[in-house]
Design an enzyme around this catalytic site. Sequence first.
Site, mmCIF file in Angstrom:
data_model
loop_
_atom_site.group_PDB
_atom_site.id
_atom_site.type_symbol
_atom_site.label_atom_id
_atom_site.label_comp_id
_atom_site.label_asym_id
_atom_site.label_seq_id
_atom_site.Cartn_x
_atom_site.Cartn_y
_atom_site.Cartn_z
ATOM 1 C CD1 TRP A 62 -7.920 3.459 -2.096
ATOM 2 C CD2 TRP A 62 -9.490 4.709 -3.062
ATOM 3 N NE1 TRP A 62 -7.779 4.746 -1.649
ATOM 4 C CE2 TRP A 62 -8.725 5.540 -2.221
ATOM 5 C CE3 TRP A 62 -10.544 5.273 -3.788
ATOM 6 C CZ2 TRP A 62 -8.970 6.900 -2.069
ATOM 7 C CZ3 TRP A 62 -10.790 6.642 -3.637
ATOM 8 C CH2 TRP A 62 -10.006 7.432 -2.786
ATOM 9 C CE LYS A 71 0.136 5.286 -1.922
ATOM 10 N NZ LYS A 71 -0.881 4.685 -2.695
ATOM 11 C CG HIS A 120 -5.733 -2.409 0.392
ATOM 12 N ND1 HIS A 120 -4.985 -2.015 -0.692
ATOM 13 C CD2 HIS A 120 -5.224 -1.737 1.459
ATOM 14 C CE1 HIS A 120 -4.090 -1.133 -0.305
ATOM 15 N NE2 HIS A 120 -4.208 -0.952 0.995
ATOM 16 C CB SER A 177 -0.932 -0.063 1.209
ATOM 17 O OG SER A 177 -2.067 0.692 0.957
HETATM 18 C C1 GTR Z 1 -5.372 4.546 1.554
HETATM 19 C C2 GTR Z 1 -4.752 5.395 0.495
HETATM 20 C C3 GTR Z 1 -4.015 4.506 -0.447
HETATM 21 C C4 GTR Z 1 -3.169 3.466 0.255
HETATM 22 C C5 GTR Z 1 -3.721 3.003 1.586
HETATM 23 C C6 GTR Z 1 -2.743 2.377 2.573
HETATM 24 O O1 GTR Z 1 -6.207 5.222 2.382
HETATM 25 O O2 GTR Z 1 -5.755 6.110 -0.150
HETATM 26 O O3 GTR Z 1 -3.261 5.289 -1.350
HETATM 27 O O4 GTR Z 1 -1.885 3.895 0.400
HETATM 28 O O5 GTR Z 1 -4.323 4.015 2.288
HETATM 29 O O6 GTR Z 1 -1.583 2.731 2.640
HETATM 30 O O7 GTR Z 1 -3.206 1.556 3.357
#
Ligand code: GTR
Length: 431
Positions: free
Chosen positions: A361, A274, A411, A270
């Site tokens: 997302w 990045k 996720h 997540s």
């Molecule tokens: C979310 C965000 C994503 C992702 C995620 C995470 O809220 O919008 O870009 O990075 O968090 O890191 O769990």
Amino acid sequence: MCRFFATRNLILILPMIVIIHPLSAQNIETNYDESKVPAHRLPALLRNSDGAKITTAEEWVKNRRPEILHLFEKFVYGKSPDTPANLAFSLVEQDTNALDGRAVRKQVAIYLGDPNNPLRMNVLIYLPRNAQKSHPLFLAMNFYGNHTINDDPIILLPKSWVRNNEQLGITANQATENTRGIRSDRWPVEKILQRGYGLATLYYGDVDPDFDDGFQNGVHRLYNNELQTKPAADEWGSIAAWAWGLSRVMDYCEKDEDIDHKHVVVMGHSRLGKTALWAGATDDRFALVISNNSGCGGAALSRRRFGETVKKINTNFPHWFCENFKNFNDKEDELPINQHMLIALIAPRPVYIASAEEDRWADPKGEFLSAMRASAVYELFGQEGLPVKYMPAINTPITGTIGYHMRTGKHGVTDFDWQNYLDFADGHFNK
Ligand code: GTR
């Protein structure tokens, strides 16, 4: 008459739209419909800013790669400081008989900044207990503290700010004893060790706590010049700081003879996915890079504006990227780069991009397309990037020098993900 009718209807209709949907504006704006992805052109990967075509690996390394790296620094993540001179490591704890005799555990403190009042990052390392002299390693940051990845009672708790999470029982922005092992489902330590790899992890909040406080906490303030109170518009945000922290762990790995520092995998999930991509792009000591569900600002092509967009991410997390990135809110097409170019910066080193079917997302298709589009640079090095041109079937990993899968589910990081990362590393490390 006609004009009057149109105007009057507009007056009637406009307030209705606002009244009917006032609370769901965010949902209206978020596009999850492939047919509504705007037409877009990606910036040319293999053409210099002066228009010259890149046809060889040498030209890429010498001309185009530095240009693209610079553009990402200037407009997206921000430039980080060089390796600091006053970096100190200390082995604070070691057990050669950890995890019921299956591992060697080390806990290493990395000290940054003023030696009289340093910032401390704690690295937890497990190495397999086998005859091998030095071990390849997975390095990944964690979200809630090193002690959350395993219920091993000796793991040190972080002292830095931790995000509250009622479900996990964190309420005072502090790590507590009762959160030991709460994230062990995401960290198959034993499996990683059995496969012959070590695992190193550090809490990302030790490097920079993940909230917007104008960069007064964490590493940023250590490297401001005398006139600065926060980073300039083209200097590091939090993602760049976390990636920089991973490079400091790599500095340690180079000094530890038990670690095969030529075979360190940097992996992240997540926002930390990045981070792993940016760490891999900026530090070629990472031999292999893994992005798990990294989405917007990670692997996903932002010009598609599917799921999370540049504006949404900059609004919800104003501290993640450099200030300049905000100029591209709702203006993705004006970015001089796109995320496939981030993956290309890792070439010719192997990189694996993973998506989850229900994680819309993060735009799974945008993540796949990025991986596919980066292949052109791998081909310059005589390698097959991603060996397919269409999205593979669900739960079907595709691996060239670029790997990709989209698994079922949400996720998160699952055993399926780890299984494929370990197989991918084996393949590329000739294990
Ligand atoms: C979310 C965000 C994503 C992702 C995620 C995470 O809220 O919008 O870009 O990075 O968090 O890191 O769990």
